[in-house]
Write a protein that holds these residues in place. Sequence first.
Motif, PDB file in Angstrom:
ATOM      1  N   UNK A 144       0.840  -1.148  -0.097  1.00  0.00           N
ATOM      2  CA  UNK A 144      -0.170  -0.106   0.150  1.00  0.00           C
ATOM      3  C   UNK A 144       0.879   1.424   0.098  1.00  0.00           C
ATOM      4  N   UNK A 145       0.569   2.193  -0.896  1.00  0.00           N
ATOM      5  CA  UNK A 145       1.323   3.464  -1.097  1.00  0.00           C
ATOM      6  C   UNK A 145       0.571   4.692  -0.277  1.00  0.00           C
ATOM      7  N   UNK A 146       1.378   5.176   0.643  1.00  0.00           N
ATOM      8  CA  UNK A 146       0.872   6.402   1.502  1.00  0.00           C
ATOM      9  C   UNK A 146       0.481   7.440   0.396  1.00  0.00           C
ATOM     10  N   UNK A 147      -0.446   8.231   0.867  1.00  0.00           N
ATOM     11  CA  UNK A 147      -0.816   9.606   0.254  1.00  0.00           C
ATOM     12  C   UNK A 147      -1.421  10.634   1.338  1.00  0.00           C
ATOM     13  N   UNK A 148      -0.484  11.240   2.244  1.00  0.00           N
ATOM     14  CA  UNK A 148      -0.998  12.010   3.216  1.00  0.00           C
ATOM     15  C   UNK A 148      -1.827  13.168   2.813  1.00  0.00           C
TER      16      UNK A 148
END
Length: 572
Positions: free
Chosen positions: A371-375
């Motif tokens: 899973x790629x973070x995206x703040x």
Amino acid sequence: MITTQKPIGQILKEMELVTEGQVQEAIAIQREQGGAVGRILVELGYVTEEEVLLALGAQVGMEVVNLEEIQIPKEVCEKISPTMAKVYKIMPIKFENNILTVAMADPLNVNVLDDLRFLLNCEVQGAVSNEDAVNKAIEMNYGGQADTVDDLIAQIGKSTEGMELTPVDEKGKAIDISSLEALANTTPVIKLLNLILLQAIKDHASDIHFEPFEKEFKVRYRVDGVLYEMMPPPLHLALGLISRIKVMANLDISETRLPQDGRILLAIGGRPIDLRVSTLPTMFGESVVMRVLDRSVVSLDLDNIGLREDEFNLLKTLINLPHGIIIVTGPTGSGKTTTLYSCLNFVNEIQYKIITTEDPVEYDLTGIIQCQLNEDIGVSYAACLRSILRQDPDIILVGEIRDLETSQIAIEAALTGHIVFTTLHTNDAPSAITRMIDLGVEPFLITATLEAIVAQRLVRKICLKCKDEFEPTEEMLMELSLTLDDVKGKKFCYGKGCSNCNNTGYRGRMAIFEIMLVSEKVKNLVMENASNEKIRHAALEQGMRGLRASGLLAIYDGMTTIEEVVRETLFT
């Protein structure tokens, strides 16, 4: 032309290279054992690899060419640099109506054509040949030519001297996007950037830095943790190079006041290369750093990351625990991600559900959910981790514990029967406990969940081609707090410097480790809020090998040098 829908077996049959019975035999083997029909026919001895390659080219709709019969004009050869031709295994054969036709050794690697369109800024189409013919054509048309960045910069400096390539960017005025796009697509800019990228990837660089200053434009790249400077490109190409990178990374080229992040995907020599691009506004223009993620030069095998036999066995035991937290710690660029990925690869079996949450996802791992973070849209470590716990995982990787909320959810995961791998930025293993308490984690939760802390550093390995033994002086040994008596019978090596290691004496890096088990004694010290020093002393008494001690063993093994170990470790 044969249509792309036809199976490879039918194409080979139409070329009168195989019979229907041979094709059916190959299909029957494919049903039982898997694999490609073309490869099976080669293994059965019915066709050659070259014949299958030609059929594959026909399958994807490319013309088949005989390079021995083609006279290639000099101006067509100049469209592709010698380095590019050798890396991509291609030979340009025709340039008409702004379409470049290249003969390819591997017609199924269509990413090559996409890369060339990116890099050359013209339409590119493929033709099929075999690898031997392509290599012979490259040798015949390019000979011993090899372009270097320094040579190209010198040529560009002369050919563009006095040219006004940089649009004026007065304060308060927007930059003309069409001017920037035109600048990014000029031949000197394209050729120079192509060569810088190819050279850096060829030298296994981890980062490429483009740095604008008032009177010069520096280009540096990091190899084995050390920065090396290339010959500075002409200052008037700075904006063009930066704009070209931003175009390739799909960034907003008109926005120069805000930092931006993007990525460029390339396939060079059949290897997928992921370039992570970061821009930063400075006083004299945008500074750009490209992180090179090349899976082919990173070993994600637990056997190959530098663990000694006792460390390997200990880590295997920790990985197979039923629950708990394992922290890998060290400064930025110390190889923490590689170690964690290697651990996950080791347990990546069908019976385990493994989920990671990372920022960014550096390498794709087959069989593991990443899973790629995206703040920007609220996908933080904490938010992602909450959702992961509802996905029935067995093993979880949390890219980094940054705050109390993330650490609390990681602890919750460990308490409910999961193994959690994560990282912290601390200088040694005991400091990780202090850091977690500093974040606000209760000591009793740390002692209930934390199983081990692995601290690591990367040291450069001595080049095998120019390695030689030597006798260290007393001054050298003093840096390691050793005497001549301490090292009697020990072997010390260094690299003389050769073409294999760019005269540095080093080639590649290895990790040195400090593995601290959270024993009952350590847990008691944590509950007593003991200092780092007391915890470290207790761990050493129980058999922990410190980073400096691991470094000394690497020196005695002839793997690295005194200077490297002194630079990366403190005496403990």
